[in-house]
Design a protein around this motif. Structure first.
Motif: not given
Length: 194
Positions: A22, A25-31
């Motif tokens: 999780k 996902k936030e740090e790499l700005k993934l959808d």
């Protein structure tokens, strides 16, 4: 009545599923959560080099990899002849040994490597940051096997190197580095602190 056996997931695997995925996902700005880098396998290998015909050296290398991974390695035979190295295709002793770790054994090995073995390295300033390939896989070279506590004093008298490759799916170098940092990989710092 039969006893129930409780199997617990390795610490890093549970941590990845509950927190790290999780956060990545936030740090790499993934959808999508499926785009998050994930460690798929770890390959541990060691070459025999000039001692490829020395049976006792081969046994030592094979024993080292078996002891630190918990899995018996596969001997790697020459795929082609190279005259300058005096290597003939398919002949002679193994040129090296390797093990591929997946699943729980992989996570347990990575946990022991980062939290037990690497802190035993003398004058340790972190692992190199430049060892990522274009696919985001990371390769770490260890010059002496003595850092692994699974090996006895006698097993570390003849030193040899070990190469550890972390194969990461969906990884760019940036995403893979972030994943390994969250697992606890001690990368070297850019600026020296006084």
């Amino acid at each position: 009545m039969a006893k129930k056996t409780v199997s617990t997931a390795p610490r890093l695997k549970a941590l990845y599923k509950s927190e790290i995925a999780k956060a990545l996902k936030e740090e790499l700005k993934l959808d999508n959560i499926n785009e998050v880098p994930v460690l798929t396998k770890v390959v541990v290998s060691s070459g025999t080099g000039k001692k490829k015909d020395d049976k006792s050296y081969q046994a030592l290398v094979e024993n080292t990899i078996t002891s630190i991974t918990g899995q018996r390695p596969v001997g790697r035979i020459a795929k082609k002849s190279i005259a300058s190295y005096k290597i003939r295709k398919g002949l002679g002793g193994p040129l090296g040994y390797m093990v591929t770790l997946r699943g729980d054994m992989m996570y347990e090995f990575v946990d022991r490597l980062m939290n037990v073995a690497l802190p035993h390295v003398r004058d340790f300033h972190g692992v190199p940051v430049k060892s990522f390939d274009t696919s985001g896989n990371y390769t770490l070279g260890i010059t002496e096997q003595a850092i692994f506590p699974e090996l006895s004093f006698e097993e570390t008298q003849v030193l040899h190197g070990i190469e550890i490759t972390f194969v990461i799916k969906n990884g760019s170098a940036e995403g893979s580095k972030l994943l390994l940092e969250k697992f606890g990989m001690p990368f070297e710092r850019k600026g020296k602190e006084a």
